[in-house]
Motif scaffolding. Structure first.
Motif, mmCIF file in Angstrom:
data_model
loop_
_atom_site.group_PDB
_atom_site.id
_atom_site.type_symbol
_atom_site.label_atom_id
_atom_site.label_comp_id
_atom_site.label_asym_id
_atom_site.label_seq_id
_atom_site.Cartn_x
_atom_site.Cartn_y
_atom_site.Cartn_z
ATOM 1 N N PRO A 191 50.646 52.356 46.760
ATOM 2 C CA PRO A 191 51.010 51.713 48.028
ATOM 3 C C PRO A 191 51.058 50.182 47.982
ATOM 4 O O PRO A 191 51.691 49.567 48.847
ATOM 5 N N TYR A 192 50.415 49.564 46.997
ATOM 6 C CA TYR A 192 50.453 48.108 46.913
ATOM 7 C C TYR A 192 51.833 47.598 46.495
ATOM 8 O O TYR A 192 52.147 46.431 46.685
ATOM 9 N N ARG A 193 52.618 48.450 45.844
ATOM 10 C CA ARG A 193 53.956 48.087 45.365
ATOM 11 C C ARG A 193 53.893 46.911 44.380
ATOM 12 O O ARG A 193 54.640 45.936 44.456
ATOM 13 N N LEU A 194 52.962 47.041 43.454
ATOM 14 C CA LEU A 194 52.780 46.005 42.440
ATOM 15 C C LEU A 194 54.031 45.789 41.608
ATOM 16 O O LEU A 194 54.273 44.681 41.102
ATOM 17 N N ASP A 195 54.832 46.833 41.446
ATOM 18 C CA ASP A 195 56.044 46.726 40.636
ATOM 19 C C ASP A 195 57.064 45.775 41.252
ATOM 20 O O ASP A 195 57.955 45.276 40.556
ATOM 21 N N GLU A 196 56.923 45.486 42.545
ATOM 22 C CA GLU A 196 57.866 44.594 43.218
ATOM 23 C C GLU A 196 57.352 43.153 43.299
ATOM 24 O O GLU A 196 58.059 42.277 43.807
ATOM 25 N N MET A 197 56.148 42.917 42.844
ATOM 26 C CA MET A 197 55.568 41.575 42.973
ATOM 27 C C MET A 197 56.069 40.639 41.874
ATOM 28 O O MET A 197 56.424 41.072 40.779
ATOM 29 N N ILE A 198 56.065 39.362 42.189
ATOM 30 C CA ILE A 198 56.572 38.320 41.298
ATOM 31 C C ILE A 198 55.398 37.550 40.704
ATOM 32 O O ILE A 198 54.420 37.241 41.395
ATOM 33 N N THR A 199 55.496 37.232 39.430
ATOM 34 C CA THR A 199 54.448 36.471 38.758
ATOM 35 C C THR A 199 54.478 35.014 39.214
ATOM 36 O O THR A 199 55.485 34.321 39.054
ATOM 37 N N VAL A 200 53.371 34.551 39.786
ATOM 38 C CA VAL A 200 53.285 33.168 40.264
ATOM 39 C C VAL A 200 52.298 32.344 39.433
ATOM 40 O O VAL A 200 52.151 31.140 39.656
ATOM 41 N N MET A 201 51.619 32.990 38.494
ATOM 42 C CA MET A 201 50.730 32.284 37.565
ATOM 43 C C MET A 201 50.570 33.158 36.334
ATOM 44 O O MET A 201 50.355 34.371 36.437
ATOM 45 N N ASP A 202 50.711 32.565 35.155
ATOM 46 C CA ASP A 202 50.593 33.324 33.910
ATOM 47 C C ASP A 202 50.084 32.374 32.823
ATOM 48 O O ASP A 202 50.844 31.603 32.252
ATOM 49 N N VAL A 203 48.789 32.447 32.559
ATOM 50 C CA VAL A 203 48.141 31.497 31.647
ATOM 51 C C VAL A 203 47.349 32.250 30.584
ATOM 52 O O VAL A 203 46.586 33.173 30.903
ATOM 53 N N ARG A 204 47.537 31.878 29.331
ATOM 54 C CA ARG A 204 46.761 32.431 28.217
ATOM 55 C C ARG A 204 45.995 31.309 27.542
ATOM 56 O O ARG A 204 46.520 30.218 27.344
ATOM 57 N N GLU A 205 44.741 31.614 27.171
ATOM 58 C CA GLU A 205 43.920 30.586 26.546
ATOM 59 C C GLU A 205 42.833 31.237 25.704
ATOM 60 O O GLU A 205 42.290 32.278 26.072
ATOM 61 N N VAL A 402 47.765 27.646 26.704
ATOM 62 C CA VAL A 402 46.891 26.469 26.704
ATOM 63 C C VAL A 402 46.449 26.186 25.268
ATOM 64 O O VAL A 402 45.828 27.042 24.623
ATOM 65 N N GLU A 403 46.759 25.003 24.785
ATOM 66 C CA GLU A 403 46.448 24.638 23.401
ATOM 67 C C GLU A 403 45.095 23.946 23.279
ATOM 68 O O GLU A 403 44.339 24.194 22.343
ATOM 69 N N GLU A 404 44.781 23.060 24.227
ATOM 70 C CA GLU A 404 43.539 22.295 24.175
ATOM 71 C C GLU A 404 42.591 22.778 25.263
ATOM 72 O O GLU A 404 42.962 22.815 26.437
ATOM 73 N N PRO A 405 41.364 23.194 24.905
ATOM 74 C CA PRO A 405 40.417 23.663 25.918
ATOM 75 C C PRO A 405 40.226 22.640 27.034
ATOM 76 O O PRO A 405 40.035 21.451 26.772
ATOM 77 N N GLY A 406 40.300 23.113 28.262
ATOM 78 C CA GLY A 406 40.066 22.254 29.404
ATOM 79 C C GLY A 406 41.287 21.545 29.946
ATOM 80 O O GLY A 406 41.216 20.912 31.002
ATOM 81 N N GLU A 407 42.434 21.643 29.256
ATOM 82 C CA GLU A 407 43.604 20.903 29.732
ATOM 83 C C GLU A 407 44.269 21.574 30.927
ATOM 84 O O GLU A 407 45.028 20.939 31.659
ATOM 85 N N PHE A 408 43.992 22.858 31.132
ATOM 86 C CA PHE A 408 44.538 23.548 32.303
ATOM 87 C C PHE A 408 43.413 23.754 33.311
ATOM 88 O O PHE A 408 42.341 24.243 32.965
ATOM 89 N N LYS A 409 43.639 23.379 34.563
ATOM 90 C CA LYS A 409 42.640 23.541 35.609
ATOM 91 C C LYS A 409 42.992 24.741 36.481
ATOM 92 O O LYS A 409 44.068 24.787 37.086
ATOM 93 N N TYR A 410 42.092 25.706 36.500
ATOM 94 C CA TYR A 410 42.270 26.893 37.318
ATOM 95 C C TYR A 410 41.799 26.598 38.743
ATOM 96 O O TYR A 410 41.154 25.574 38.993
ATOM 97 N N PHE A 411 42.133 27.489 39.682
ATOM 98 C CA PHE A 411 41.600 27.280 41.019
ATOM 99 C C PHE A 411 40.085 27.431 40.973
ATOM 100 O O PHE A 411 39.516 27.994 40.046
#
Length: 462
Positions: A191-205, A402-411
């Protein structure tokens, strides 16, 4: 894999989200149901990491990305697991398939990163394969002894999709994804319809901690007072109201959202609590204007705000959320009022954690270190939202490595977890500490490790 159920019915009886009304609370779970002591060597031992590789990672279905990453025929991406490399590609029939990322001639990798191709061409000796993995071209084939192309196609691995995610399983004898997840999981997520949702944040570190430290951290709310004290100004989590459902190797838990100090403070303070939430839950920004309008309906000029019996800031937020989502085109009729405000925390074994509520979800994936170091891992944060067509391209996020630890600030709350987990790993490396002691509020952590125990037990010598 087909998981879609009819979405036209307005009947709100027996909705999947009603599970919380009859689910177990902490008082219903016997203290000895799961082992509440966890050996610390599973966080720091390279030997155990090797056993996990063979009995878990090479045997289970795991999320390798979003379906939206491969929208067009010929789109492909590489999925890396330890030193094993796989290609996920959308074929001409629009099906997503998985292949071992190695040429059948001399083993050269065919791809790195992601891209779009009409075929896969090995740069070593120029053998080529179509999108179905079939061997099509061999350099100077007429001058060579006959080669059976059918016997030298790319090696296929199991791949499937569910809820907008691409799953892969390296096990050649893998059961179908639908069977691995189970009918109840599919029914509750649909029922959440996750398949229709759009990626608004995608970060790997890369993180300086074991992958299970990540899973553990997001499987319990017991740490909120210590790590996320700012949340206590806005919301209250009462452990006795939390509800749990254990679904074989997977689980889901819910702690009903409640504005902090609802019994102590009046409606105006409750409303102020809701206004603070976007600092931690940014998606609430789109609901706040309608929330304020609904609150204003209860205001009388020159008098304190008063809600009638049965109305709280929570119920107003639920109504605002339902109206806003319905207004932008999302059918939320199969979701309960509680799902308008409450996050459900899902753990899909081995490494998938998701908080989901109406219109949005945040997924945290934890992968072991590609080099096999048990004190390191890779985490990936993917946030998805349901958006109207005119906003999809504006808010769609591209992947960030993310290449350098700490360079990306999460919420804020996520940043606090990001800083805490490596600290815990440093403590876990103390040799005198041979086990961890869980409390009842960490029952999801205990359940996860009980599943881990079962898989590890399949390894010789355990």
């Amino acid at each position: 894999m087909t998981t879609t159920q009819p979405r036209t019915s307005e009947d709100r009886s027996n909705r999947p989200g009603d599970w919380v009304d009859t689910a177990e609370g902490l008082a219903d779970i016997a203290p000895d149901r799961y082992n509440m002591t966890i050996p610390t060597d599973r966080y720091v031992s390279r030997e155990i990491q090797e056993r996990e590789r063979e009995t878990i990672w090479m045997k289970t279905w795991q999320v390798a990305g979003r379906v939206s990453e491969l929208p067009e025929i010929g789109d492909w991406k590489v999925y890396q697991l330890f030193d094993q490399s796989y290609i996920l590609v959308r074929g001409k029939d629009k099906r997503i398939r998985g292949f071992v990322n190695a040429c059948r001639h001399r083993g050269n990798p065919l791809c790195t990163g992601r891209g779009n191709s009409k075929r896969f061409l090995c740069q070593y000796h120029l053998w080529s394969y179509d999108l179905d993995g079939k061997l099509r071209g061999i350099l100077r084939e007429k001058n060579l002894e006959p080669i059976d192309k059918g016997e030298n196609s790319l090696l296929e691995v199991s791949a499937d999709t569910c809820a907008g995610f691409v799953f892969i399983n390296p096990d050649p004898n893998a059961a179908p994804l639908a069977e691995y997840l189970g009918a109840e999981v599919l029914e509750m997520l649909e029922p959440y319809r996750l398949d229709e949702m759009i990626t608004v944040m995608d970060v790997r570190e890369a993180l300086e901690c074991n992958w299970k430290v990540v899973v553990d951290a997001f499987s319990e709310g017991y740490h909120i007072s210590g790590i996320h004290p700012q949340l206590l100004r806005a919301i209250t989590i009462e452990s006795e109201k939390s509800r749990y459902r254990f679904l074989g190797r997977h689980s889901v838990a819910c702690s009903p959202f409640e504005v902090a100090n609802v019994d102590k403070y009046g409606p105006e303070e409750q409303v102020d609590g809701i206004r603070e939430l976007p600092e931690t839950f940014p998606s609430l920004l789109r609901t706040l204007p309608r929330f304020e309008e609904l609150v204003d309906e209860y205001r009388v000029e020159g008098e304190p705000l008063v809600f009638p019996e049965g109305v709280t800031a929570r119920t107003v937020l639920q109504r605002a959320t339902r109206e806003v989502l319905t207004g932008i085109g999302l059918d939320v009729s199969a979701l309960t009022d509680a799902q308008m405000s409450d996050n459900h925390g899902w753990v899909l074994f081995p490494n998938f954690f998701m908080t989901v509520r109406a219109g949005e979800a945040t997924v945290i994936l934890a992968q072991p270190d590609p080099g096999g170091d048990p004190n390191r891992c890779i985490w990936q944060i993917t946030s998805v939202m349901w958006l109207p067509d005119e906003m999809k391209d504006v808010l769609r996020a591209e992947p960030i490595e993310v290449e350098e630890p700490g360079e990306f600030k999460y919420f804020e709350a996520l940043q606090q977890d990001y800083e805490q987990m490596p600290r815990q790993q440093r403590g876990l490396r103390n040799k005198a500490l041979d086990h961890l002691t869980l409390v009842s509020e960490e029952v999801v952590v205990a359940h996860f490790h009980s599943v881990l125990d079962r898989y590890l037990a399949e390894s010789p010598g355990v």
